[in-house]
Design an enzyme around this catalytic site. Structure first.
Site, PDB file in Angstrom:
ATOM      1  N   TYR A  39      -3.531  -2.015  -5.127  1.00 26.60           N
ATOM      2  CA  TYR A  39      -3.934  -0.763  -5.768  1.00 26.60           C
ATOM      3  C   TYR A  39      -2.725  -0.118  -6.415  1.00 26.60           C
ATOM      4  O   TYR A  39      -1.584  -0.546  -6.211  1.00 26.60           O
ATOM      5  CB  TYR A  39      -4.580   0.194  -4.748  1.00 26.60           C
ATOM      6  CG  TYR A  39      -3.608   0.860  -3.795  1.00 26.60           C
ATOM      7  CD1 TYR A  39      -2.982   0.138  -2.786  1.00 26.60           C
ATOM      8  CD2 TYR A  39      -3.314   2.221  -3.907  1.00 26.60           C
ATOM      9  CE1 TYR A  39      -2.090   0.751  -1.911  1.00 26.60           C
ATOM     10  CE2 TYR A  39      -2.426   2.841  -3.027  1.00 26.60           C
ATOM     11  CZ  TYR A  39      -1.819   2.100  -2.039  1.00 26.60           C
ATOM     12  OH  TYR A  39      -0.934   2.712  -1.180  1.00 26.60           O
ATOM     13  N   ARG A  58       3.958  -2.184 -12.140  1.00 28.67           N
ATOM     14  CA  ARG A  58       3.866  -2.460 -10.698  1.00 28.67           C
ATOM     15  C   ARG A  58       2.510  -3.078 -10.351  1.00 28.67           C
ATOM     16  O   ARG A  58       2.419  -3.980  -9.517  1.00 28.67           O
ATOM     17  CB  ARG A  58       4.111  -1.177  -9.896  1.00 28.67           C
ATOM     18  CG  ARG A  58       4.192  -1.433  -8.400  1.00 28.67           C
ATOM     19  CD  ARG A  58       4.639  -0.211  -7.619  1.00 28.67           C
ATOM     20  NE  ARG A  58       3.681   0.877  -7.741  1.00 28.67           N
ATOM     21  CZ  ARG A  58       3.886   2.102  -7.265  1.00 28.67           C
ATOM     22  NH1 ARG A  58       5.014   2.404  -6.633  1.00 28.67           N
ATOM     23  NH2 ARG A  58       2.969   3.049  -7.411  1.00 28.67           N
ATOM     24  N   ARG A 106     -16.946 -15.944   3.693  1.00 31.61           N
ATOM     25  CA  ARG A 106     -15.750 -15.583   4.443  1.00 31.61           C
ATOM     26  C   ARG A 106     -14.959 -16.816   4.892  1.00 31.61           C
ATOM     27  O   ARG A 106     -15.436 -17.604   5.709  1.00 31.61           O
ATOM     28  CB  ARG A 106     -16.108 -14.732   5.672  1.00 31.61           C
ATOM     29  CG  ARG A 106     -14.857 -14.276   6.426  1.00 31.61           C
ATOM     30  CD  ARG A 106     -15.177 -13.457   7.652  1.00 31.61           C
ATOM     31  NE  ARG A 106     -13.954 -13.058   8.329  1.00 31.61           N
ATOM     32  CZ  ARG A 106     -13.281 -13.822   9.191  1.00 31.61           C
ATOM     33  NH1 ARG A 106     -13.726 -15.022   9.500  1.00 31.61           N
ATOM     34  NH2 ARG A 106     -12.158 -13.388   9.746  1.00 31.61           N
ATOM     35  N   HIS A 108     -10.498 -17.660   5.241  1.00 33.53           N
ATOM     36  CA  HIS A 108      -9.216 -16.995   5.006  1.00 33.53           C
ATOM     37  C   HIS A 108      -8.554 -17.431   3.694  1.00 33.53           C
ATOM     38  O   HIS A 108      -8.035 -16.605   2.954  1.00 33.53           O
ATOM     39  CB  HIS A 108      -8.256 -17.233   6.177  1.00 33.53           C
ATOM     40  CG  HIS A 108      -8.597 -16.432   7.394  1.00 33.53           C
ATOM     41  ND1 HIS A 108      -9.732 -16.651   8.136  1.00 33.53           N
ATOM     42  CD2 HIS A 108      -7.958 -15.409   7.989  1.00 33.53           C
ATOM     43  CE1 HIS A 108      -9.780 -15.795   9.134  1.00 33.53           C
ATOM     44  NE2 HIS A 108      -8.712 -15.021   9.082  1.00 33.53           N
ATOM     45  N   LYS A 154       2.045  -3.448  -3.309  1.00 34.45           N
ATOM     46  CA  LYS A 154       1.169  -2.286  -3.083  1.00 34.45           C
ATOM     47  C   LYS A 154      -0.215  -2.790  -2.676  1.00 34.45           C
ATOM     48  O   LYS A 154      -1.182  -2.763  -3.444  1.00 34.45           O
ATOM     49  CB  LYS A 154       1.124  -1.374  -4.318  1.00 34.45           C
ATOM     50  CG  LYS A 154       0.815   0.066  -3.936  1.00 34.45           C
ATOM     51  CD  LYS A 154       1.268   1.037  -4.979  1.00 34.45           C
ATOM     52  CE  LYS A 154       0.756   2.458  -4.721  1.00 34.45           C
ATOM     53  NZ  LYS A 154       1.162   3.067  -3.483  1.00 34.45           N
ATOM     54  N   GLU A 186      11.016   3.944   4.835  1.00 30.03           N
ATOM     55  CA  GLU A 186      10.334   4.920   3.973  1.00 30.03           C
ATOM     56  C   GLU A 186       9.339   5.731   4.791  1.00 30.03           C
ATOM     57  O   GLU A 186       9.263   5.585   6.016  1.00 30.03           O
ATOM     58  CB  GLU A 186       9.625   4.187   2.826  1.00 30.03           C
ATOM     59  CG  GLU A 186       8.593   3.185   3.306  1.00 30.03           C
ATOM     60  CD  GLU A 186       7.949   2.374   2.177  1.00 30.03           C
ATOM     61  OE1 GLU A 186       7.991   2.791   1.019  1.00 30.03           O
ATOM     62  OE2 GLU A 186       7.373   1.316   2.492  1.00 30.03           O
ATOM     63  N   LEU A 210       8.228   0.014  -0.415  1.00 28.48           N
ATOM     64  CA  LEU A 210       7.547  -0.013  -1.709  1.00 28.48           C
ATOM     65  C   LEU A 210       8.456   0.709  -2.701  1.00 28.48           C
ATOM     66  O   LEU A 210       8.874   1.843  -2.432  1.00 28.48           O
ATOM     67  CB  LEU A 210       6.203   0.710  -1.638  1.00 28.48           C
ATOM     68  CG  LEU A 210       5.512   0.699  -2.997  1.00 28.48           C
ATOM     69  CD1 LEU A 210       4.827  -0.642  -3.221  1.00 28.48           C
ATOM     70  CD2 LEU A 210       4.515   1.826  -3.126  1.00 28.48           C
TER      71      LEU A 210
HETATM   72  N1  PDD Z   1       1.728   5.985  -2.126  1.00 28.91           N
HETATM   73  N2  PDD Z   1       6.050   4.075  -0.263  1.00 28.91           N
HETATM   74  C1  PDD Z   1       4.770   3.936   0.127  1.00 28.91           C
HETATM   75  C2  PDD Z   1       4.480   3.155   1.360  1.00 28.91           C
HETATM   76  C3  PDD Z   1       3.736   4.520  -0.621  1.00 28.91           C
HETATM   77  O1  PDD Z   1       2.447   4.350  -0.239  1.00 28.91           O
HETATM   78  C4  PDD Z   1       4.053   5.283  -1.782  1.00 28.91           C
HETATM   79  C5  PDD Z   1       3.005   5.935  -2.639  1.00 28.91           C
HETATM   80  C6  PDD Z   1       5.415   5.411  -2.156  1.00 28.91           C
HETATM   81  C7  PDD Z   1       5.841   6.187  -3.378  1.00 28.91           C
HETATM   82  O2  PDD Z   1       5.457   5.524  -4.566  1.00 28.91           O
HETATM   83  P1  PDD Z   1       5.173   6.337  -5.923  1.00 28.91           P
HETATM   84  O3  PDD Z   1       6.409   7.155  -6.209  1.00 28.91           O
HETATM   85  O4  PDD Z   1       4.956   5.281  -6.923  1.00 28.91           O
HETATM   86  O5  PDD Z   1       3.955   7.194  -5.685  1.00 28.91           O
HETATM   87  C8  PDD Z   1       6.374   4.788  -1.372  1.00 28.91           C
HETATM   88  C9  PDD Z   1       0.620   6.392  -2.925  1.00 28.91           C
HETATM   89  C10 PDD Z   1       0.786   7.708  -3.598  1.00 28.91           C
HETATM   90  C11 PDD Z   1      -0.667   6.255  -2.105  1.00 28.91           C
HETATM   91  O6  PDD Z   1      -0.733   5.308  -1.348  1.00 28.91           O
HETATM   92  O7  PDD Z   1      -1.583   7.076  -2.262  1.00 28.91           O
END
Ligand code: PDD
Length: 288
Positions: A39, A58, A106, A108, A154, A186, A210
């Site tokens: 996503y 990304r 289903r 894997h 992501k 993070e 991320l």
């Molecule tokens: N999340 N690290 C993680 C684990 C995240 O899920 C996010 C953002 C970030 C920051 O990324 P960005 O600056 O591109 O928003 C860092 C989004 C907003 C979400 O999952 O809703």
């Protein structure tokens, strides 16, 4: 009824716009069964997407990591973001884009026959931080990072992040600051920044975090503001001794983290480096 979401909100599913309460996917969708999908989240200000190129780059990287063929080209994604934002009833919205591998029996392993990915999009209103909320800042607790070793993707498999965020909520704070083997990674859904002796510091862009779209942006804003920036491993001691801590994400933008594990960060007030980076961020939004 969908908790927290008006039923008539418009969403996009596999080529069509529809009411969210009419959007349906198969129980055999691999996103539902395995979390086999990716996503991205793009903030949009009065119809104008912010740093959309970075988000779409990304998205392509995430699809490539899962070996899902892109279901549409770059222009198609950019149009979808704009069309979703146009259907959002409020001026500020977060556009959510999701692609799963699709629907199959289903198993894997990837399905032998090529299947159509499931493409979903929605726009939900968000409230950007106000001067008052920025002055109050954010609060967090430190926790061990127990997620997998591909946090750079992501992925919609977010159980580690979900449980981390729930820990924050149950502790009565806004976010977590995670450490893997004693090194800063993070937040549950944000990047964390350290300011020490006037230098802006962040963990390296590797598989343990991320790379937020705001990661590159903050590095850029630091350079413009004459704030030295360094990406390197950061120990728990350095984080606890920081002059300032900052949090960035699409919806949080850039905010000061003022309380960690119940103790004030620095002097407990938004600091000078935050103020300069925040001014730069605001100028970027204003220039959209
Ligand atoms: N999340 N690290 C993680 C684990 C995240 O899920 C996010 C953002 C970030 C920051 O990324 P960005 O600056 O591109 O928003 C860092 C989004 C907003 C979400 O999952 O809703």
């Amino acid at each position: 009824m969908i908790a927290g979401m008006p039923g008539d909100s418009q969403v996009y599913l596999n080529g069509e716009f529809m009411r969210v309460d009419e959007a349906k996917i198969s129980v055999l969708d691999r996103g539902f069964i395995f979390g086999d999908g990716i996503y991205d989240v793009v903030p949009v200000y009065q119809g104008k997407p912010f740093r959309v190129d970075g988000h779409l780059d990304r998205l392509q990287r995430s699809l490539a990591a899962l070996r899902i063929a892109p279901p549409m080209d770059r222009a198609g994604w950019a149009d979808l973001v704009r069309e979703l934002a146009a259907r959002c009833p409020e001026p500020y919205c977060i556009v959510y884009l999701q692609v799963t591998r699709g629907v199959a029996r289903r198993d894997h392993g990837f399905p032998a026959a090529s299947i159509a990915p499931t493409v979903f999009g929605m726009a939900t209103p968000f409230t950007p931080p106000t001067p008052e909320s920025l002055a109050r800042g954010m609060t967090a607790i430190t926790i061990a990072d127990e997620r997998w070793l591909h946090c750079e993707i992501k992925s919609i498999s977010l159980l580690g992040n979900v449980l981390a965020k729930q820990q924050a909520l149950e502790a009565g704070v806004d976010e977590v600051v995670q450490f893997r083997d004693g090194w800063l990674t993070e937040g549950s859904s944000s990047n964390i920044w350290v300011v020490s002796g006037g230098t802006l510091l962040a963990p390296p862009r590797d598989n343990l975090i991320l790379e937020g779209i705001r990661y590159g942006l903050l590095a850029e804003l630091a350079q413009e503001a004459g704030v030295p920036f360094e990406a390197r491993r950061l120990s728990r001691q350095e984080v606890l001794a920081a002059d300032e801590l900052l949090v960035t994400s699409a919806a949080r933008e850039v905010q000061p983290l003022l309380m960690l594990d119940g103790k004030p960060v620095g002097d407990g007030k938004p600091g000078p480096v935050f103020a300069r980076l925040r001014a730069g961020y605001d100028a970027r939004i204003a220039a959209l």
